[in-house]
Design an enzyme around this catalytic site. Structure first.
Site, PDB file in Angstrom:
ATOM      1  N   ASN A  64       0.888  -1.156   0.000  1.00 14.03           N
ATOM      2  CA  ASN A  64       0.000   0.000   0.000  1.00 14.03           C
ATOM      3  C   ASN A  64       0.932   1.213   0.000  1.00 14.03           C
ATOM      4  OD1 ASN A  64      -1.757   2.040   0.639  1.00 14.03           O
ATOM      5  ND2 ASN A  64      -2.688   0.988   2.388  1.00 14.03           N
TER       6      ASN A  64
ATOM      7  N   LYS B  40       2.886   0.890   3.408  1.00 14.34           N
ATOM      8  CA  LYS B  40       2.466  -0.138   4.365  1.00 14.34           C
ATOM      9  C   LYS B  40       2.526  -1.469   3.634  1.00 14.34           C
ATOM     10  CE  LYS B  40      -0.742   2.879   6.810  1.00 14.34           C
ATOM     11  NZ  LYS B  40      -2.150   3.197   6.994  1.00 14.34           N
TER      12      LYS B  40
ATOM     13  N   ARG C 270      -2.318  -1.830  -3.713  1.00  9.77           N
ATOM     14  CA  ARG C 270      -3.441  -0.905  -3.693  1.00  9.77           C
ATOM     15  C   ARG C 270      -3.208   0.073  -4.853  1.00  9.77           C
ATOM     16  NH1 ARG C 270      -4.113   3.990   0.586  1.00  9.77           N
ATOM     17  NH2 ARG C 270      -6.113   4.789  -0.115  1.00  9.77           N
TER      18      ARG C 270
ATOM     19  N   HIS D 235     -11.066   4.766  -0.731  1.00 13.19           N
ATOM     20  CA  HIS D 235     -10.954   3.961   0.499  1.00 13.19           C
ATOM     21  C   HIS D 235     -11.715   2.648   0.375  1.00 13.19           C
ATOM     22  CE1 HIS D 235      -9.890   7.712   3.098  1.00 13.19           C
ATOM     23  NE2 HIS D 235      -8.797   7.017   2.833  1.00 13.19           N
TER      24      HIS D 235
ATOM     25  N   HIS E 230     -14.106   6.147   7.902  1.00 17.21           N
ATOM     26  CA  HIS E 230     -12.667   5.872   7.807  1.00 17.21           C
ATOM     27  C   HIS E 230     -11.952   7.186   8.103  1.00 17.21           C
ATOM     28  CE1 HIS E 230      -9.029   3.928   5.875  1.00 17.21           C
ATOM     29  NE2 HIS E 230      -8.688   5.207   5.912  1.00 17.21           N
TER      30      HIS E 230
ATOM     31  N   ASN F  16      -5.295   9.843   8.079  1.00 14.82           N
ATOM     32  CA  ASN F  16      -4.772  11.053   7.424  1.00 14.82           C
ATOM     33  C   ASN F  16      -5.692  11.448   6.290  1.00 14.82           C
ATOM     34  OD1 ASN F  16      -2.404  11.822   8.800  1.00 14.82           O
ATOM     35  ND2 ASN F  16      -1.397   9.994   7.995  1.00 14.82           N
TER      36      ASN F  16
ATOM     37  N   ARG G  15      -5.736  17.788   3.436  1.00 14.05           N
ATOM     38  CA  ARG G  15      -6.667  18.089   2.334  1.00 14.05           C
ATOM     39  C   ARG G  15      -7.910  18.814   2.851  1.00 14.05           C
ATOM     40  NH1 ARG G  15      -6.965  12.056   0.071  1.00 14.05           N
ATOM     41  NH2 ARG G  15      -5.347  11.562   1.583  1.00 14.05           N
TER      42      ARG G  15
ATOM     43  N   GLU H 165     -10.120   4.388  15.080  1.00 18.02           N
ATOM     44  CA  GLU H 165      -9.875   3.236  15.959  1.00 18.02           C
ATOM     45  C   GLU H 165      -9.314   3.624  17.320  1.00 18.02           C
ATOM     46  OE1 GLU H 165      -7.241   0.612  13.755  1.00 18.02           O
ATOM     47  OE2 GLU H 165      -8.524   0.826  11.996  1.00 18.02           O
TER      48      GLU H 165
ATOM     49  N   GLU I  33      -6.311  -2.880   5.183  1.00 19.18           N
ATOM     50  CA  GLU I  33      -6.299  -2.827   3.712  1.00 19.18           C
ATOM     51  C   GLU I  33      -5.320  -3.845   3.136  1.00 19.18           C
ATOM     52  OE1 GLU I  33      -5.670   1.348   4.404  1.00 19.18           O
ATOM     53  OE2 GLU I  33      -6.999   1.833   2.744  1.00 19.18           O
TER      54      GLU I  33
HETATM   55  P1  ADP Z   1      -3.226   6.922   6.846  1.00 18.86           P
HETATM   56  O1  ADP Z   1      -4.341   7.633   6.134  1.00 18.86           O
HETATM   57  O2  ADP Z   1      -1.879   7.521   6.588  1.00 18.86           O
HETATM   58  O3  ADP Z   1      -3.267   5.422   6.710  1.00 18.86           O
HETATM   59  P2  ADP Z   1      -3.838   6.420   9.643  1.00 18.86           P
HETATM   60  O4  ADP Z   1      -5.040   5.586   9.446  1.00 18.86           O
HETATM   61  O5  ADP Z   1      -2.606   5.766  10.156  1.00 18.86           O
HETATM   62  O6  ADP Z   1      -3.497   7.283   8.361  1.00 18.86           O
HETATM   63  O7  ADP Z   1      -4.248   7.598  10.653  1.00 18.86           O
HETATM   64  C1  ADP Z   1      -3.382   8.630  10.988  1.00 18.86           C
HETATM   65  C2  ADP Z   1      -4.113   9.564  11.946  1.00 18.86           C
HETATM   66  O8  ADP Z   1      -4.557   8.792  13.056  1.00 18.86           O
HETATM   67  C3  ADP Z   1      -3.233  10.677  12.486  1.00 18.86           C
HETATM   68  O9  ADP Z   1      -3.970  11.886  12.547  1.00 18.86           O
HETATM   69  C4  ADP Z   1      -2.905  10.184  13.882  1.00 18.86           C
HETATM   70  O10 ADP Z   1      -2.674  11.234  14.778  1.00 18.86           O
HETATM   71  C5  ADP Z   1      -4.166   9.448  14.236  1.00 18.86           C
HETATM   72  N1  ADP Z   1      -3.912   8.457  15.268  1.00 18.86           N
HETATM   73  C6  ADP Z   1      -3.219   7.329  15.182  1.00 18.86           C
HETATM   74  N2  ADP Z   1      -3.142   6.717  16.387  1.00 18.86           N
HETATM   75  C7  ADP Z   1      -3.797   7.487  17.242  1.00 18.86           C
HETATM   76  C8  ADP Z   1      -4.081   7.426  18.622  1.00 18.86           C
HETATM   77  N3  ADP Z   1      -3.625   6.409  19.361  1.00 18.86           N
HETATM   78  N4  ADP Z   1      -4.819   8.419  19.156  1.00 18.86           N
HETATM   79  C9  ADP Z   1      -5.260   9.439  18.418  1.00 18.86           C
HETATM   80  N5  ADP Z   1      -5.001   9.548  17.090  1.00 18.86           N
HETATM   81  C10 ADP Z   1      -4.302   8.603  16.525  1.00 18.86           C
END
Ligand code: ADP
Length: 407
Positions: free
Chosen positions: A9, A16, A98, A186, A213, A216, A246, A336, A384
């Site tokens: 990914n 990832k 992906r 997504h 979802h 970021n 964004r 999550e 994913e």
């Molecule tokens: P991506 O779109 O890059 O896959 P992720 O799903 O890893 O992104 O999500 C990243 C976001 O999730 C960031 O804003 C990060 O701060 C937030 N995040 C990740 N872990 C935690 C946590 N334990 N508590 C709060 N926010 C979190």
């Protein structure tokens, strides 16, 4: 010899990945991890299925530009070599990717050849943050290991059967014929979460569910009977919710104003809307939700307030598409792990009869609504990479069967 596959990914600054052995019953996860900080200070961490750290490395001193000059290709090459060496008596037979945009032509996962890569490249302007990196990963694997089967899994795929009304852009019709429509993204995450929900709560999965979802990149998907009927990302992955960098949904008049009155070029506007807006633009501090929570700067609080307001407001819109709401599922980094954001969004939905169980929410429990809540609220971790592995397994299987027949 056991056969293995790799799921990739590949994003703008991170890759990832997951490693899976192919067993009779399907792919079994053996290791995974993330290569982050590409373009700045790359670092990789790979862990086994039992949590043991198998590799931890960062590229700093002594590397070109202190690691900042390392592009996706050499890092991916190193990752592949590690997987190859680590697997020893297991042969890597396929790599699944992906691919963010399948355009109007591709939704089901497909075997990759050169012609497909060339065609997918024509969709790069529709997903400039992702598609070029997805395709760079495919090309690098083809260069390194031309014998491998490669599979493209499209992020747009899960939404391809959305009702027509959810796909139309109100532009002159001629543009629709040229591919300008709402696609949604997504999809691999939503497909995975939809299948998990069907296992965890089959009755709810049959109903009207919004999956949020929130990472970021962030979007919502309205599902009926587990299928997408509407989603907040549209023609590009810029639409919908406020994201890390964004804008999400934005008055098109603002885009015109930036160009005609503020004198920004189209490319400058593109870069600003994708890379310098959203949580980062609003807070002027960070695109990362954890950093914003940690800050006492009022701009951080305002960025969070806008994120929550926009997410809840667009959930309202999706409730119209669903004609009601039975369930809400949170997934991805924020969805999550962030009880504060979940609670704030749910508070704005109290009028639906949604009642949060605060203790369950604080514990990131699988079900975070109270028994009396009219809407069931769940947290389902997305995966994913596993969804890519499942598709790669199904498309690779015929080759494996043929190879078995030969031997
Ligand atoms: P991506 O779109 O890059 O896959 P992720 O799903 O890893 O992104 O999500 C990243 C976001 O999730 C960031 O804003 C990060 O701060 C937030 N995040 C990740 N872990 C935690 C946590 N334990 N508590 C709060 N926010 C979190």
């Amino acid at each position: 010899m056991t056969r293995s596959i790799i799921s990739l990914n590949s994003g703008s600054s991170s890759i990832k990945f997951g490693l899976y052995h192919l067993e009779e019953q399907g792919p079994v996860h053996v290791a995974g991890g993330k290569l982050e900080g590409i373009g700045t200070a790359p670092r990789i961490r790979i862990h086994s299925d039992t949590g043991e750290i198998l590799l931890e490395k960062s590229w700093g001193e002594g590397t070109k530009d202190g690691g900042a000059g390392l592009t996706h290709e050499p890092l991916l090459s190193e990752l592949y070599d590690w997987a190859h060496d680590h697997l020893q008596d297991h042969a890597i037979v396929a790599v699944g990717h992906r691919v963010v945009h399948g355009g109007g032509r591709y939704w089901a996962p497909r075997l990759i050849d050169e012609a497909l890569v060339a065609e997918l490249d024509t969709f790069s302007p529709l997903a400039p943050l992702h598609q070029p990196h997805n395709l760079a990963a495919i090309r690098e694997i083809a260069r390194k290991a031309p014998h491998l089967v490669q599979v493209a899994c499209f992020d747009t795929g899960f939404h391809h059967a959305m009702p027509g009304v959810a796909t139309r852009l109100p532009l002159p019709r001629a543009y629709a014929a040229r591919g300008m429509r709402r696609y949604g993204f997504h999809g691999l995450s939503y497909e995975y979460v939809s299948a998990r929900l069907a296992t965890l709560d089959p009755a709810l999965a049959q109903g009207r569910v919004i999956v949020a979802h929130l990472g970021n990149g962030a979007s919502l998907c309205a599902m009926r009977g587990g299928a997408s009927v509407d989603t907040t990302m549209g023609f590009t992955a810029l639409d919908g919710l406020i994201m890390g960098t964004r804008t999400g949904m934005l008055d098109p008049g603002a885009v015109i104003h930036l160009q005609l009155q503020e004198g920004l070029s189209a490319h400058e506007v593109e870069s600003m809307l994708y890379r310098r807006s959203g949580l980062l633009g609003l807070s002027e501090l960070s695109s990362d939700m954890r950093s914003l929570h940690a800050s006492d700067d009022p701009r951080a609080a305002e960025a969070i307030e806008s994120f929550v307001w926009t997410a809840a407001r667009q959930m309202g819109a999706l409730m119209v598409s669903l004609e009601g709401l039975d369930g809400l599922v949170f997934t991805a980094g924020i969805g999550e792990n962030d009880p504060v954001i979940r609670a704030a969004i749910c508070a704005r939905l109290a009028w639906t009869g949604l009642v949060l169980d605060e203790a369950a929410n604080a514990a990131n429990a699988p079900v975070i609504s109270s028994p009396e809540s009219r809407v069931i609220v769940r947290v389902i971790p997305t995966d994913e990479e596993r969804q890519i592995a499942l598709h790669t397994f199904s498309l690779t299987q015929p080759f494996m069967d043929a190879a078995k027949g030969d031997s």
